[in-house]
Design a protein around this motif. Structure first.
Motif, PDB file in Angstrom:
ATOM      1  N   LYS A 135      10.319 -29.969  -9.449  1.00 30.30           N
ATOM      2  CA  LYS A 135       9.459 -31.004  -8.855  1.00 30.30           C
ATOM      3  C   LYS A 135       9.977 -31.415  -7.486  1.00 30.30           C
ATOM      4  CE  LYS A 135       7.106 -35.324  -9.985  1.00 30.30           C
ATOM      5  NZ  LYS A 135       6.911 -36.362 -11.024  1.00 30.30           N
ATOM      6  N   GLN A 136      11.296 -31.478  -7.335  1.00 31.50           N
ATOM      7  CA  GLN A 136      11.884 -31.816  -6.039  1.00 31.50           C
ATOM      8  C   GLN A 136      11.514 -30.777  -4.985  1.00 31.50           C
ATOM      9  OE1 GLN A 136      16.119 -32.499  -6.305  1.00 31.50           O
ATOM     10  NE2 GLN A 136      16.365 -32.664  -4.088  1.00 31.50           N
ATOM     11  N   ALA A 137      11.573 -29.487  -5.366  1.00 28.58           N
ATOM     12  CA  ALA A 137      11.194 -28.414  -4.437  1.00 28.58           C
ATOM     13  C   ALA A 137       9.700 -28.488  -4.117  1.00 28.58           C
ATOM     14  CB  ALA A 137      11.544 -27.062  -5.036  1.00 28.58           C
ATOM     15  N   TRP A 138       8.885 -28.788  -5.120  1.00 20.32           N
ATOM     16  CA  TRP A 138       7.432 -28.921  -4.927  1.00 20.32           C
ATOM     17  C   TRP A 138       7.123 -30.014  -3.900  1.00 20.32           C
ATOM     18  CZ3 TRP A 138       4.375 -33.185  -6.694  1.00 20.32           C
ATOM     19  CH2 TRP A 138       2.996 -32.985  -6.630  1.00 20.32           C
ATOM     20  N   ASP A 181       3.633 -34.782   2.577  1.00 16.33           N
ATOM     21  CA  ASP A 181       2.839 -36.004   2.359  1.00 16.33           C
ATOM     22  C   ASP A 181       1.716 -35.791   1.352  1.00 16.33           C
ATOM     23  OD1 ASP A 181       4.430 -37.263   4.197  1.00 16.33           O
ATOM     24  OD2 ASP A 181       3.045 -36.988   5.882  1.00 16.33           O
ATOM     25  N   GLU A 182       1.392 -34.521   1.047  1.00 16.63           N
ATOM     26  CA  GLU A 182       0.313 -34.248   0.091  1.00 16.63           C
ATOM     27  C   GLU A 182       0.757 -34.411  -1.360  1.00 16.63           C
ATOM     28  OE1 GLU A 182      -1.988 -30.609   1.006  1.00 16.63           O
ATOM     29  OE2 GLU A 182      -0.627 -30.421   2.722  1.00 16.63           O
TER      30      GLU A 182
END
Length: 518
Positions: A485-488, A494-495
């Motif tokens: 999730k951090q990489a995502w 900002d999206e």
């Protein structure tokens, strides 16, 4: 091929390991331009599953102790370990053994086998399962039940060696005829405590001991004897044998509260056809359906940085591409934790290990056997780490009918390989219904992991996110999903909306009535 370099990519992902592949799944509906590379000619990277021929080929690049590997090099600014090749040291000291008459005894064609580098079980309360459901990827994975957990008991006097099933419920405890009544009461007291251990009422019991050894806590607080402590410690699946109270209680709580969630008699599942490798490939397929471009046998290195907020990469096929973000893997594994693993194919279905113990339960395909160091003949001292064996039936698709695949794991030490071999021999002698099964094939290797945190840096003005190498744990670690999730968020910028992470509607044509777990 030339068109790859015509337009810049929003992200270039190096490596098709589980975390990179789940990131591709998470980005599959984002409409971003994604180029997903792997220097290997197979999917899965450190979580890959191999045919016998592929395993033999893999061993030739991982035989040395110096870490000279060509498999893991996918890198960018500098060769990064999961992306890396000659500089990576995740796997080393690999070798293969075949029975002199393997074919005559039933070792069949290469692709009849799918031996997993990461045979982790997945507890039914794992976030991985819920996110595979919310992302609609679950329909492409078939999950099988993980059955009983056992402790190997050595011979005592006239009593032969045996496998004792670990009780994990009230019914298990009271149906067990080998545990004295007083011990049953102590064990039930502990199991009730663990179910509710993180409540306000129970925290006072353990928080002052959080960093002490769980074994001591079980003795002082619950008066559990040696045998019961052995059962409880085995459930933690801790490879170094030194689990703390805080970590041990969390793991046992997950085990107990996962029991019966998807059906009676099991608390964990295993993906068919090669474990986490299958999940990685399903995630990559979702990435491809979403428009991602996949290229195996292709590595990358930084050509120029900070060109119009992009980085220029030179691919190993000679093509140059530009990217606004880079995803890779950490290569700082030289001082990390190291495990030793022995994968064995044996000529026996080992049916006694795969019996359903609860009415209505599915037939299990995986059994777990713990070997405390005191039960291993080759162990040099009682302080040696334990050995765990994950026994897989042919239902996993990892071996033909009539055979079993066994994954034995321990912390690396001078006697690790000998301990693994002794544990394998003891398991086969104990689990055999008649004569001891023949071992047809063995794959041994050592695996070192990096620090468990990602590395976030920049190449020029371009963000580069490097995943840690895979956890050596025997059960899937949900913390790796937080890293995905951090990489995502890094790629989405900002999206990124937390409530949209891996939450998708069905694609047109998907069958909403498909079973979630088969």
């Amino acid at each position: 091929m030339e068109s790859l370099g015509d337009e810049p990519w929003d992200v270039v992902i190096c490596g098709t390991g589980l975390q990179q592949s789940l990131l591709a799944l998470a980005l599959s509906r984002s409409k971003k331009r994604i180029l997903h590379l792997d220097p290997n000619d197979f999917y899965g990277q450190h979580e890959a599953a191999f045919s016998l021929q592929e395993a033999d080929s893999w061993v030739t690049t991982h035989t040395g102790s110096s870490g000279a590997e060509s498999v893991a090099q996918t890198t960018t600014a500098a060769p990064a370990e999961g992306s890396a090749g000659p500089g990576g040291r995740v796997f080393r000291n690999a070798n293969v053994w075949r029975h002199p008459e393997a074919e005559a005894n039933g070792l069949t064609f290469s692709r009849a086998y799918s031996l997993a580098l990461a045979p982790q079980i997945i507890h039914t309360r794992s976030k991985l399962l819920s996110q595979l459901v919310s992302s609609r990827a679950y329909r492409q994975v078939e999950f099988l039940a993980v059955g009983s957990f056992y402790v190997h008991e050595p011979a005592r006097g006239d009593e032969p060696a045996k496998l004792s099933r670990i009780p994990s419920s009230r019914e298990d405890v009271f149906s067990n005829t080998s545990i004295p009544a007083k011990s049953k009461r102590s064990l039930m007291k502990f199991l009730k405590f663990v179910i509710d251990y993180d409540s306000d009422d129970q925290r006072d019991v353990w928080q002052a001991h959080a960093d002490t050894h769980l074994s001591d806590f079980l003795t002082t607080q619950f008066k559990l004897d040696d045998d019961l402590r052995k059962y409880i410690l085995a459930l933690t699946l801790t490879l170094d044998g030194k689990v703390t109270v805080a970590n041990g209680l969390a793991v046992i709580h997950r085990h107990l509260t996962s029991m019966g969630l998807f059906g009676p008699g099991f608390c964990a599942v295993y993906p068919k056809w090669g474990g986490l490798s299958e999940v990685a490939q399903v995630a990559c397929r979702a990435g491809a359906v979403g428009g991602g471009i996949y290229m195996l046998d292709t590595s990358a290195e930084v050509e120029t940085a900070d060109v119009h907020d992009k980085v220029s990469l030179k691919l190993s096929n000679g093509i140059s591409v530009q990217a606004a973000a880079l995803i890779s893997s950490r290569d700082d594994v030289s001082h990390g934790e190291t495990i030793s693993r022995l994968v064995a194919v044996v000529k026996s279905p080992l049916k006694s290990l795969f019996e359903a113990t609860v009415e209505g339960a599915p037939a299990p395909a995986v059994a777990v056997v713990a070997f405390p160091s005191s039960t291993i003949p080759a162990s040099e001292s009682a302080s040696d780490p334990p050995v765990y064996a994950m026994v897989h039936s042919s239902e996993t698709g990892e071996c033909p009918n009539g055979q079993s695949a066994i994954y034995l794991t321990t912390h690396t030490s001078p006697s690790a390989k000998k301990n693994l071999e002794q544990a394998l021999g003891s398991l086969l002698a104990t689990a055999a219904e008649q004569e001891t099964p023949i071992c047809l094939y063995q794959l041994y290797y050592e695996q070192t992991v990096s620090e468990g945190t990602p590395l976030v840096e920049t190449v020029g003005a371009v963000p580069k996110f490097s995943f840690p190498s895979p956890s050596p744990n025997l059960a899937f670690d949900d913390s790796s999903l937080d890293t995905v999730k951090q990489a995502w968020k890094q790629v989405m910028g900002d999206e990124a909306q937390d409530d949209e992470f891996m939450i998708f509607e069905d694609r047109e044509g998907a069958d909403a009535n498909d079973e979630i777990y088969e």
